[in-house]
Design an enzyme around this catalytic site. Structure first.
Site, PDB file in Angstrom:
ATOM      1  N   ARG A  52      39.456  60.843  29.183  1.00  0.00           N
ATOM      2  CA  ARG A  52      40.947  60.848  29.444  1.00  0.00           C
ATOM      3  C   ARG A  52      41.731  59.715  28.986  1.00  0.00           C
ATOM      4  O   ARG A  52      42.958  59.913  29.475  1.00  0.00           O
ATOM      5  CB  ARG A  52      41.519  62.087  30.637  1.00  0.00           C
ATOM      6  CG  ARG A  52      40.827  63.543  30.572  1.00  0.00           C
ATOM      7  CD  ARG A  52      41.335  64.562  31.541  1.00  0.00           C
ATOM      8  NE  ARG A  52      41.081  64.724  32.922  1.00  0.00           N
ATOM      9  CZ  ARG A  52      41.838  64.508  34.185  1.00  0.00           C
ATOM     10  NH1 ARG A  52      42.597  64.924  33.575  1.00  0.00           N
ATOM     11  NH2 ARG A  52      41.051  64.017  35.156  1.00  0.00           N
TER      12      ARG A  52
ATOM     13  N   ASN B  71      35.042  66.023  48.717  1.00  0.00           N
ATOM     14  CA  ASN B  71      34.510  64.395  48.627  1.00  0.00           C
ATOM     15  C   ASN B  71      34.864  63.730  47.835  1.00  0.00           C
ATOM     16  O   ASN B  71      35.153  63.557  46.567  1.00  0.00           O
ATOM     17  CB  ASN B  71      32.728  65.236  47.638  1.00  0.00           C
ATOM     18  CG  ASN B  71      32.505  64.244  47.971  1.00  0.00           C
ATOM     19  OD1 ASN B  71      32.372  63.349  48.902  1.00  0.00           O
ATOM     20  ND2 ASN B  71      30.875  64.091  46.456  1.00  0.00           N
TER      21      ASN B  71
ATOM     22  N   ASN C 204      41.407  58.632  36.502  1.00  0.00           N
ATOM     23  CA  ASN C 204      41.478  59.613  34.935  1.00  0.00           C
ATOM     24  C   ASN C 204      42.440  59.211  34.032  1.00  0.00           C
ATOM     25  O   ASN C 204      41.296  59.777  32.686  1.00  0.00           O
ATOM     26  CB  ASN C 204      41.111  61.176  35.386  1.00  0.00           C
ATOM     27  CG  ASN C 204      39.795  61.115  36.732  1.00  0.00           C
ATOM     28  OD1 ASN C 204      38.363  60.288  36.425  1.00  0.00           O
ATOM     29  ND2 ASN C 204      40.542  61.563  37.672  1.00  0.00           N
TER      30      ASN C 204
ATOM     31  N   ARG D 256      58.203   5.150  16.149  1.00  0.00           N
ATOM     32  CA  ARG D 256      59.605   5.764  15.903  1.00  0.00           C
ATOM     33  C   ARG D 256      60.099   5.021  14.314  1.00  0.00           C
ATOM     34  O   ARG D 256      59.962   4.012  14.640  1.00  0.00           O
ATOM     35  CB  ARG D 256      60.784   7.050  16.668  1.00  0.00           C
ATOM     36  CG  ARG D 256      61.802   5.225  17.255  1.00  0.00           C
ATOM     37  CD  ARG D 256      62.434   6.146  18.552  1.00  0.00           C
ATOM     38  NE  ARG D 256      63.186   5.193  18.997  1.00  0.00           N
ATOM     39  CZ  ARG D 256      63.571   4.758  20.255  1.00  0.00           C
ATOM     40  NH1 ARG D 256      62.953   5.908  21.155  1.00  0.00           N
ATOM     41  NH2 ARG D 256      64.731   3.445  20.458  1.00  0.00           N
TER      42      ARG D 256
END
Ligand code: UD1
Ligand code: CA
Length: 448
Positions: A15, A167, A224, A420
């Site tokens: 699911r 349960n 689930n 630079r």
């Protein structure tokens, strides 16, 4: 008493509608199974066995990361919870003590509840709960704490279905007895499965004792569906926020702060709104995280300040009084005491000595497309704004890099490095340039 944990995690979780095994979906930035393992770890188990089936390879990998001592039992076909336990029994040979069976998709069982369960003197002890809506849970046929049997919903009579004592799935049983009882299970029932729950009646038939220990329903919440996962996440966050406040963390707007299962915050840590903790974050007492920060895999020491809008990634290690400002990302880098990184910077694979200041727009160029390289910066150095540090490279103690430098060679201690092009200035040229461009635009307009 010695404890072995047995975590059932072989089910597909149909699911969830997912390619990912259910127990690897994340709750509090940790796989679901990590929550069951964490609760069980509080019992200091001698052995931990996880029963894997669907996506067993991925589950094994994840479990190995969470608990290198855990063993994996494979259940090729999911023939029921009793069958799942049977697959784990060979890994329990030689173990003497109590086995606690948990589900990998039931993340909220508290360690205290497992302790109560493990201390029950009965031969078989089942964790039950009073269900608001008993739905399809197995029903506990009990008188007081004395448990006669468990009847699965599918097999229950209407009268049994009216029972609300259910349960949870968590069961404790002596190892040798469990092996014995599970060996005797049959699948002669409505589902055609080997029900672990049948061990209760089997124990009673032998004159052994079985008992119910109860806990609040919230602890037994199983996942689930994605909707249930989202609700569980909300519940997890609510609890984590309450716990943090309880432990002395200040949050301006707790509802906007997101915790992980393993977030550790010391006392007097202050968290601004909209802060997200990924896995494995430790923040020591008194550090402050300002609004809109994302932190994972990092350690922040006392007195450090982070954010707003900072991102700390795995391996970011901040010593005391470090300051990380806005739009700064730090990954796999060790920052010494008092280092300041105020603005718009990426530090990856770097070591920065104490007291060093990293200017705005500094980037450690750590990746050459194939390999990662380290940048080492000494103590009390000054990295000018917009310095590109092309790793591997070292900047010594007290050295300075000029703003806008691209540093490709090591800079010795105390040196200044300019990397630079030299500036060229042409007086009046801008005026001429703009005149030319405006004339061009006017000519195009006329033509059209
Ligand atoms: C089970 C109990 C039920 C209880 C409920 C609580 C049984 C027979 N029933 O029912 O009394 O109220 O949990 O949620 O035990 N699993 C395996 N291998 C298998 C079957 C299951 O590893 O072959 C794992 C699943 O991944 C899951 C757990 O065991 O984590 C429970 O399985 P599930 O199918 O959800 O059991 P329920 O039918 O819900
Ligand atoms: Ca279930």
């Amino acid at each position: 008493m010695a404890i072995a944990l047995l975590v059932l995690a072989a089910g597909q979780g149909t699911r969830m509608n997912s390619d990912l095994p259910k127990v690897l979906h994340r709750l509090g930035a940790a796989p679901l199974v990590a929550h069951a393992l964490a609760a069980g770890r509080a019992l200091d188990p001698e052995r931990v066995v996880v029963v894997a089936g669907h996506g067993a390879e991925a589950v094994s990998k994840a479990v190995a990361k969470l608990d290198p001592d855990a063993q994996i039992a494979l259940q090729g076909e999911q023939l029921g919870t009793g069958h799942a336990v049977a697959q784990a029994l060979p890994l329990l040979t030689g173990f003497e003590g109590r086995v606690i069976v948990l589900y990998g998709d039931t993340p909220f069982i508290r360690p205290e509840t497992l302790e109560a369960l493990s201390e029950s003197p009965a031969d078989v002890t089942v964790l039950g709960f009073e269900a608001a809506d008993p739905g399809r849970y197995g029903r506990l046929i009990a008188r007081g704490r004395d448990l006669d049997r468990i009847v699965e919903f599918k097999d229950a009579t209407d009268k049994e279905r009216a029972i609300t004592l259910c349960n949870s799935g968590v069961i404790a049983c002596d190892a040798a007895l469990l092996a014995d009882l599970v060996g005797g299970l049959s699948n002669d029932n409505a589902a055609g499965e080997y029900y672990l729950t049948d061990i209760v009646a089997a124990a009673r038939a032998r004159g052994l004792s079985a008992e119910v220990v109860t806990c609040p329903e919230a602890e037994t919440l199983g996942i689930n569906t994605r909707a249930e996962l989202a609700r569980a996440e909300a519940l997890f966050q609510t609890r984590a926020r309450a716990e943090a406040l309880e432990n002395g963390v200040t949050m301006v707007d707790p509802a906007t702060v997101y915790f992980a299962l393993d977030t550790y915050l010391g006392r007097d840590v202050v968290i601004g709104p909209h802060v997200v903790f990924g896995p494995d974050v430790t923040i020591e007492s008194g550090a402050e995280i300002a609004a809109f920060c994302h932190l994972e895999g990092c350690h922040i020491s006392r007195g450090a300040t982070v954010g707003p809008f900072a991102r700390l990634r795995p391996g970011a290690e901040l010593a005391e009084d470090v300051h990380i400002g806005n739009f700064v990302e730090v990954k796999n880098s060790i920052l010494g005491e008092g280092v300041k990184v105020g603005h718009l910077t990426y530090l990856g694979d770097a070591d920065v000595g104490e007291g060093t200041n990293i200017g705005a727009g500094t980037v450690t160029c750590n990746y050459d497309g194939v390999f990662k390289h380290r940048t080492t910066i000494g103590a009390n150095a000054f990295i000018g704004s917009d310095t590109m540090l092309v790793a591997p490279v070292t900047v010594g103690d007290g050295a300075l890099t000029a703003s806008g430098s691209t540093i490709t060679e090591d800079v010795p201690a105390g040196a200044v490095a300019l990397g630079r092009a030299k500036q060229v200035t042409k007086p009046g040229l801008a005026v001429k340039l703009f005149e030319m461009l405006r004339a061009k635009k006017a000519a195009i307009k006329k033509g059209a």
